[in-house]
Design a protein around this motif. Structure first.
Motif, PDB file in Angstrom:
ATOM      1  N   THR A  51     -30.050 -45.391   2.735  1.00 36.00           N
ATOM      2  CA  THR A  51     -30.715 -44.388   1.764  1.00 36.00           C
ATOM      3  C   THR A  51     -30.228 -43.160   1.998  1.00 36.00           C
ATOM      4  O   THR A  51     -30.498 -42.658   3.138  1.00 36.00           O
ATOM      5  N   LEU A  52     -29.613 -42.619   0.982  1.00 31.60           N
ATOM      6  CA  LEU A  52     -29.053 -41.255   1.136  1.00 31.60           C
ATOM      7  C   LEU A  52     -29.664 -40.514  -0.083  1.00 31.60           C
ATOM      8  O   LEU A  52     -29.973 -40.753  -1.137  1.00 31.60           O
ATOM      9  N   PRO A  53     -29.925 -38.942   0.327  1.00 33.12           N
ATOM     10  CA  PRO A  53     -30.526 -38.007  -0.459  1.00 33.12           C
ATOM     11  C   PRO A  53     -29.536 -37.704  -1.655  1.00 33.12           C
ATOM     12  O   PRO A  53     -28.402 -37.285  -1.232  1.00 33.12           O
ATOM     13  N   CYS A  54     -29.920 -37.377  -2.640  1.00 35.80           N
ATOM     14  CA  CYS A  54     -29.160 -36.916  -3.965  1.00 35.80           C
ATOM     15  C   CYS A  54     -29.931 -35.749  -4.682  1.00 35.80           C
ATOM     16  O   CYS A  54     -31.001 -36.070  -5.166  1.00 35.80           O
ATOM     17  N   ASP A  55     -29.378 -34.531  -4.888  1.00 35.01           N
ATOM     18  CA  ASP A  55     -30.018 -33.616  -5.561  1.00 35.01           C
ATOM     19  C   ASP A  55     -29.598 -33.594  -6.921  1.00 35.01           C
ATOM     20  O   ASP A  55     -28.654 -33.911  -7.425  1.00 35.01           O
ATOM     21  N   GLU A  56     -30.803 -33.864  -7.799  1.00 32.66           N
ATOM     22  CA  GLU A  56     -30.605 -33.854  -9.358  1.00 32.66           C
ATOM     23  C   GLU A  56     -31.080 -32.674  -9.717  1.00 32.66           C
ATOM     24  O   GLU A  56     -32.090 -31.894  -9.433  1.00 32.66           O
ATOM     25  N   ARG A  57     -30.617 -32.283 -11.134  1.00 29.80           N
ATOM     26  CA  ARG A  57     -30.827 -30.969 -11.963  1.00 29.80           C
ATOM     27  C   ARG A  57     -32.150 -31.462 -12.630  1.00 29.80           C
ATOM     28  O   ARG A  57     -32.301 -32.713 -13.082  1.00 29.80           O
ATOM     29  N   VAL A  58     -33.184 -30.523 -12.884  1.00 30.97           N
ATOM     30  CA  VAL A  58     -34.359 -30.639 -13.526  1.00 30.97           C
ATOM     31  C   VAL A  58     -34.742 -29.410 -14.404  1.00 30.97           C
ATOM     32  O   VAL A  58     -34.908 -28.331 -13.942  1.00 30.97           O
ATOM     33  N   GLY A  59     -34.454 -29.593 -15.678  1.00 30.40           N
ATOM     34  CA  GLY A  59     -34.604 -28.275 -16.624  1.00 30.40           C
ATOM     35  C   GLY A  59     -33.420 -27.729 -16.488  1.00 30.40           C
ATOM     36  O   GLY A  59     -32.181 -28.088 -16.071  1.00 30.40           O
ATOM     37  N   LEU A  60     -33.482 -26.469 -16.703  1.00 33.04           N
ATOM     38  CA  LEU A  60     -32.363 -25.362 -16.635  1.00 33.04           C
ATOM     39  C   LEU A  60     -31.919 -24.885 -15.185  1.00 33.04           C
ATOM     40  O   LEU A  60     -30.884 -24.918 -14.860  1.00 33.04           O
ATOM     41  N   THR A  63     -34.293 -28.299  -9.353  1.00 29.20           N
ATOM     42  CA  THR A  63     -33.537 -29.561  -8.785  1.00 29.20           C
ATOM     43  C   THR A  63     -34.517 -30.102  -8.115  1.00 29.20           C
ATOM     44  O   THR A  63     -35.672 -29.605  -7.736  1.00 29.20           O
ATOM     45  N   LYS A  64     -34.418 -31.447  -7.902  1.00 31.36           N
ATOM     46  CA  LYS A  64     -35.239 -32.246  -7.213  1.00 31.36           C
ATOM     47  C   LYS A  64     -34.529 -33.232  -6.247  1.00 31.36           C
ATOM     48  O   LYS A  64     -33.351 -33.449  -6.652  1.00 31.36           O
ATOM     49  N   THR A  65     -34.932 -33.650  -5.259  1.00 30.50           N
ATOM     50  CA  THR A  65     -34.067 -34.492  -4.411  1.00 30.50           C
ATOM     51  C   THR A  65     -34.687 -36.023  -4.756  1.00 30.50           C
ATOM     52  O   THR A  65     -35.809 -36.398  -4.685  1.00 30.50           O
ATOM     53  N   THR A  66     -33.716 -36.834  -4.884  1.00 31.49           N
ATOM     54  CA  THR A  66     -34.042 -38.090  -5.032  1.00 31.49           C
ATOM     55  C   THR A  66     -33.225 -38.937  -3.783  1.00 31.49           C
ATOM     56  O   THR A  66     -32.400 -38.463  -3.474  1.00 31.49           O
ATOM     57  N   TYR A  67     -33.776 -40.307  -3.958  1.00 30.82           N
ATOM     58  CA  TYR A  67     -33.042 -40.987  -2.413  1.00 30.82           C
ATOM     59  C   TYR A  67     -32.386 -42.454  -3.316  1.00 30.82           C
ATOM     60  O   TYR A  67     -33.183 -43.000  -3.911  1.00 30.82           O
TER      61      TYR A  67
END
Length: 123
Positions: A51-60, A63-67
């Motif tokens: 299970t690895l962290p992945c940074d995703e863009r949110v809005g302009l 960012t948020k981190t999902t796993y």
């Protein structure tokens, strides 16, 4: 020394519907079993799940981190794949003696360091 090729795939997120698989756990296990059997038929061995962290863009700008759940597989490299790529050797550098260096005429202007000639319209 044994060399390996690796493949990392996302774990299934949903189970597969099938006769006899009634619960969520049974359906998920079936989806995972099918995936692992398909890769096993291609010569891939299951190594581990991570299970690895992945940074995703949110809005302009946010960012948020999902796993993400990832499955790691490996298989031995074939003999021809394991051999390092051969490149022709580079030509050796040749040291130019001062006598071979291009001669400057006496009185020729030597440009100051850091200046470039002016560029203008062609005549």
């Amino acid at each position: 020394m044994q060399r390996f090729q690796y493949k990392v795939l996302p774990a299934p997120k949903r189970g597969e519907k099938a006769k006899g698989a009634k619960t969520t756990e049974e359906r998920f296990a079936l989806a995972l079993t099918q995936m692992m059997n398909e890769l096993g038929a291609e010569g891939w061995d299951y190594v581990r799940a991570d299970t690895l962290p992945c940074d995703e863009r949110v809005g302009l700008t946010g960012t948020k981190t999902t796993y993400q759940n990832m499955l790691v597989f490996r298989r031995p490299l074939l003999i021809e794949d394991a051999a390092p790529a051969t490149t022709p050797p580079a030509a050796p550098l040749r040291v130019v003696a001062a006598a071979e260096a291009p001669a400057r005429s006496i009185g020729a202007a030597i440009p100051a360091e850091g200046t470039a000639p002016k560029i203008g319209a062609a005549e």
